[in-house]
Design a protein around this motif. Sequence first.
Motif: not given
Length: 573
Positions: A95-96, A20-23, A211-213
Amino acid sequence: FGLPRAPSDVYDYIVVGGGSAGSIVASRLSENRGVSVLLIEGGPSNEGITDAITPYVYPRLYQSMAYDWNFTTVPQPGLNGRTTAYLRGHILGGSSSINGMTLNRAPAADWDRMASLTGDQSFSWNNVIPYIRKNEAFKRPEGSRFDNAYDPAVHGFKGPLCNSLIEDDSWITEPTLTAAEEVGIPYSRDVNGGQPLGISWQQFSVKNGERSSAATAFVNGQSRARRNFRVLLNSKVSRILPRPRSNTTSGPLHFTTVEYRDANGSIQTVVASREIIISAGVMATPALLMRSGLGPRAQLQAANITVLLDVPALGQYLQDRCGLSAVWSVNSTDTDDQIDRNSTYFNELLQEWNEHRTGRLTQTGYRQMIWGRVPDDAPILSTIDDPSSGPTSPHYEIFPANKWAGTSAPPATGNFVTMNILISASNVHGSVTLNASNPMNPVINPNYLGSDWDMYVLRTAVRKAAEYMRAPAWRRWNATPVFDSSILDNDAALDEWIHTSSYGGVHGVGTARMGPPNSPSGTDVVGPDFRVKGVRGLRIVDTSVFPFVMNAHMMGPTYIMAEKAADVIKRGL
Ligand SMILES: Cc1cc2nc3c(=O)[nH]c(=O)nc-3n(C[C@H](O)[C@H](O)[C@H](O)COP(=O)(O)OP(=O)(O)OC[C@H]3O[C@@H](n4cnc5c(N)ncnc54)[C@H](O)[C@@H]3O)c2cc1C
């Protein structure tokens, strides 16, 4: 990852963990075409994984071996000695890509508290709003019947990540909203407007039925388009290494090298000429740093790891939310139970979703959510400090599901509504420590239900949910608890039910917590600039840096944090 060019050994920035953060961090940094960015993800691609795309079936991803890290907690006294799975996405998007897609930002008061704890006003609610707007593409629901279900003034419309409501006419919306009114739960027009107390419509990271991740919004497609952005999949980072020092070198260690095991099982290294950013998540980030020689001295020595830097706070201060599911039977025949038990019906819905991206598989079973507080005059508040961020910040959360969502297998017949009841402001801390015999798999102890306060909040919330389900709006649907409701009047019996039926949360934070720049040594791990204190070349950007668990499902606050961190790094702060 679809790139024809050969990998290089040196990048300006290396981001560890494409979650979630790294992307977000990697993608935002690569917007500057003058720098090269490598994103290293331990799991496989999210593309083409139907269960990660179709909103309704997301629970199938849990503990799927391939897409989950399969972490487990140690036995939890608060759960009567049970262990519980600690789910974490092992897939691009992290996890997203496997979670329930609920999109919250947390109350304004929680962000203001973040600013006060870090001594940095740039974390206050008013100051993070630009990052929210930059991140979000809110989809206005169609039809005037949703006009009061959200507040357009608090949303962004041009960002990469989609945020939407469930636009259907499910039977459950009417009793869900009316019952709240009947028992005095106020209506909050927008859960993401900074004041979530009350009942509001849930918002979801779903775009056109998919899903939008963090992966779909920030990495898929973009890494192909940008020649300065490379993604390595199925590559697990084992350690980070500092630049070698001679006897005369002084000053802090400078981390430059990332060591990983590639998809073929070979150990490789890559070098960051500017910075390494660790975004491996609340469990894997502290474990990676400890494997690399940073962490509590005694723990590292016990595992025969050379201590490069004693970081007493690393892995400590884990904080999470936990709770239980209470189920009522109803006489509506239009619950989602039929999707779960009738394969012919499910296949019809899947066909509709495959052909049009419409229908019941575009939703998750949840529509509204309630955020509440224990009463102001609760006796316990005179004996402990309120762990919430103040009177506008919740203590618990209740969200109804239009089906059996209990922890046991659903019955073969019947229709159900489930109240998911979670603590949201806990005063308990747990820990993540190194597992000497399996260093990739940390020892996780969230210390669930570890305080009188936690038990008090959960008791209060269960009773509130039961009061809500007794409201006239639910009586019309013959809502009847499928648990022994006599326990509601008896603290000891209710506590026993809580201990035996609660499950762990998925919102852990704090294992590399952020503190003010000049905090006393050993009390935190990173400063407000996300830099690991005491070394050079290293930052952490993921849920592990939050000093307390916010009143939110933590994906949204993590997105906000990642947008802010990317901005800080780009500006060279
Ligand atoms: C099942 C589940 C349901 C949830 N439901 C919701 C919800 O509905 N709404 C919500 O807001 N929040 C939800 N959450 C919580 C939320 O998803 C997380 O808090 C948040 O996504 C964490 O973001 P992160 O960047 O810290 O970690 P992650 O998104 O987990 O990313 C970490 C990444 O690092 C990678 N990684 C780890 N170790 C290594 C290594 N050694 N080498 C290379 N890569 C590595 C992982 O594979 C992963 O991709 C849920 C979480 C789970 C697991």
